[in-house]
Scaffold this active site. Structure first.
Site, PDB file in Angstrom:
ATOM      1  N   HIS A  92       0.513  -1.369   0.158  1.00 12.02           N
ATOM      2  CA  HIS A  92       0.125   0.175   0.198  1.00 12.02           C
ATOM      3  C   HIS A  92       0.482   1.145   0.359  1.00 12.02           C
ATOM      4  O   HIS A  92       1.985   0.797   0.839  1.00 12.02           O
ATOM      5  CB  HIS A  92      -0.856   0.024   1.450  1.00 12.02           C
ATOM      6  CG  HIS A  92      -1.461   1.313   1.543  1.00 12.02           C
ATOM      7  ND1 HIS A  92      -2.498   2.154  -0.171  1.00 12.02           N
ATOM      8  CD2 HIS A  92      -1.486   2.163   2.645  1.00 12.02           C
ATOM      9  CE1 HIS A  92      -2.659   3.142   0.550  1.00 12.02           C
ATOM     10  NE2 HIS A  92      -2.479   2.813   2.126  1.00 12.02           N
ATOM     11  N   CYS A 128      -4.494   2.762  -5.039  1.00 13.12           N
ATOM     12  CA  CYS A 128      -3.855   4.185  -4.220  1.00 13.12           C
ATOM     13  C   CYS A 128      -2.258   4.191  -4.680  1.00 13.12           C
ATOM     14  O   CYS A 128      -1.847   5.478  -4.360  1.00 13.12           O
ATOM     15  CB  CYS A 128      -3.411   3.039  -2.459  1.00 13.12           C
ATOM     16  SG  CYS A 128      -2.689   2.023  -3.323  1.00 13.12           S
TER      17      CYS A 128
END
Length: 331
Positions: free
Chosen positions: A98, A212
């Site tokens: 992430h 992301c």
């Protein structure tokens, strides 16, 4: 012209507008298919529920505080394994990461974190719910920016990356804030998959992901446009999840597929395909579903993709699916 005829003509014009928009001026379909943006972010359907609340301590609209023009703000690259807070470095071993961006004000000493992610977790953005009372698959696939005070140093650095990339002025920071607001308001849904024709460097990209890391890349490019100089001492790698297929076939949106008796077989096949990815399966059901997925994707070489709120058929080909951790240089 009667009222009914006028309505039919209007619907036909709207349909032609959608179809024509997906082709280049030379009549060839545009690849990758452009990600659709919206005038504003719609309200969230109450059916969609998050296992972990979205942006619990920050601004759910991605709004920034105003910083003085004379301020000097450090920019940080942040990366950590997905669900690190629960599983530690487990997903990091598979390079499932992430990404986010950190900021630190020299005048106030305040740190900030900015990230873009799913409102209802990754599974809901990747696969839909099948509701008995609704004929079309139901998607909870919104994603959004979250901006909050603080940088959790341990969270980012223990199993990932926390690295200063450069500095910007308060004026540049405030310009970036305005851009983030517009980007967040118009880019509303999360897309997990990047779809390519094959793994080679010259492969055709059919669809780009919108996740992301893509938000981080867009932000770096915007900072570069604003005059920021960013650099890293290490290779800047990011997670990509690829599907590989031949040229996709456009199928239509919900009303075109699930509202037409003539396309009943297609509608049933799409629902059957997504049924294998349903959540909360028992171990036995999960084993059966994995066999069904293998049969559909590998044996029958078929995959249904939902992109821009429309369905596409992917004629799958080896290696079918691949997770990579590849370099994307800073602008």
């Amino acid at each position: 012209m009667t009222h009914t005829e006028a309505v039919v003509c209007l619907k036909l014009l709207l349909f032609l507008h959608v179809v024509v928009a997906q082709f280049r001026s030379d009549g060839q379909r545009q690849w990758p298919v452009p990600y659709r943006r919206f005038d504003r972010r719609p309200d969230v359907d109450s059916y969609c529920e998050a296992l972990y609340p979205f942006c619990p301590t920050g601004d759910r609209d991605g709004r920034f505080p105003y910083l003085r023009d004379s301020d000097v703000i450090s920019v940080y690259r942040l990366q950590t394994p997905v669900w690190e807070f629960k599983y530690g470095d487990l997903l990091g071993k598979f390079h499932i990461m992430h990404d986010a961006i950190g900021f630190s004000s020299s005048e106030t000493g305040t740190n900030y974190t900015m990230e873009w992610y799913e409102l209802f977790q990754l599974g809901n953005c990747t696969f839909p719910h099948l509701r008995p009372e609704v004929s079309a698959p139901f998607w909870c696939n919104q994603g959004a920016a979250c901006f909050f005070e603080g940088i959790d140093d341990l969270h980012w650095s223990q199993n990932g990356t926390l690295e200063k990339l450069g500095e910007i002025t308060g004026d540049q920071f405030n310009d970036l804030a305005r851009w983030v607001q517009d980007d967040n308001e118009t880019g509303i849904y999360y897309e997990t998959w990047t779809v390519r024709s094959d793994p080679s460097p010259n492969a055709t990209v059919w669809f780009e992901s919108y996740d992301c890391s893509q938000f981080v890349h867009r932000t770096y490019r915007k900072l570069s446009e604003l005059g920021a100089k960013l650099s890293s001492r290490t290779q800047t790698n990011y997670t990509k999840i690829y599907l590989y297929s031949g040229e996709p076939t456009y199928l239509g949106n919900d009303s075109a597929i699930f509202g037409q008796p003539a396309l009943k077989n297609l509608a049933v096949d799409i629902r059957k395909f997504y049924h294998t990815f349903r959540p909360h399966q028992s171990i036995v059901d999960l084993a059966i579903s994995l066999l069904e997925v293998y049969k559909k994707v590998v044996v029958e070489k078929s995959f249904y993709l939902y992109y821009n709120f429309e369905y596409w058929h992917l004629p799958m080909k080896p290696p079918y699916l691949k997770i990579t951790y590849e370099e994307v240089p800073l602008p």
